[in-house]
Write a protein that holds these residues in place. Sequence first.
Motif, mmCIF file in Angstrom:
data_model
loop_
_atom_site.group_PDB
_atom_site.id
_atom_site.type_symbol
_atom_site.label_atom_id
_atom_site.label_comp_id
_atom_site.label_asym_id
_atom_site.label_seq_id
_atom_site.Cartn_x
_atom_site.Cartn_y
_atom_site.Cartn_z
ATOM 1 N N LYS A 181 0.843 -1.194 0.000
ATOM 2 C CA LYS A 181 0.000 0.000 0.000
ATOM 3 C C LYS A 181 0.879 1.246 0.000
ATOM 4 O O LYS A 181 1.907 1.286 0.663
ATOM 5 C CB LYS A 181 -0.902 0.038 1.237
ATOM 6 C CG LYS A 181 -1.901 -1.100 1.284
ATOM 7 C CD LYS A 181 -2.748 -1.023 2.519
ATOM 8 C CE LYS A 181 -3.727 -2.190 2.573
ATOM 9 N NZ LYS A 181 -4.495 -2.177 3.806
ATOM 10 N N GLN B 5 -3.911 4.559 3.415
ATOM 11 C CA GLN B 5 -3.580 4.363 2.004
ATOM 12 C C GLN B 5 -4.127 5.517 1.183
ATOM 13 O O GLN B 5 -5.249 5.948 1.378
ATOM 14 C CB GLN B 5 -4.173 3.054 1.509
ATOM 15 C CG GLN B 5 -3.885 2.766 0.057
ATOM 16 C CD GLN B 5 -4.493 1.457 -0.400
ATOM 17 O OE1 GLN B 5 -5.032 0.718 0.411
ATOM 18 N NE2 GLN B 5 -4.412 1.182 -1.661
ATOM 19 N N PRO C 106 -4.058 2.699 -4.738
ATOM 20 C CA PRO C 106 -3.511 1.362 -4.968
ATOM 21 C C PRO C 106 -2.100 1.460 -5.538
ATOM 22 O O PRO C 106 -1.760 2.427 -6.228
ATOM 23 C CB PRO C 106 -4.472 0.754 -5.991
ATOM 24 C CG PRO C 106 -5.731 1.535 -5.857
ATOM 25 C CD PRO C 106 -5.305 2.921 -5.442
#
Length: 85
Positions: free
Chosen positions: A37, A64, A67
């Motif tokens: 992450k 996060q 992606p």
Amino acid sequence: MLVDVFAGRDHKNATPTGCFHFARSPTPGEQVEINGKIRVVTRAWHQPGSCYAGAKFAILISEQVAPVDELEPSTPAYDVAGEVV
């Protein structure tokens, strides 16, 4: 450089994530990849009071931001075996 990584909103309530090797010490605002992450470093500090073998530097990371496929970390993290994580 071996760095202790903490995740959370502030240092007092942060959860230890582990110790990771970085090519250089990450700075606040920088993106790092940890456990697949991309995270943002919100705080970085030296731990001179640590009297044990291990990391003398620590960072606090946020949640996060994207992606891994979409962003590249500015500083790769390495686990204890030296593999990029």
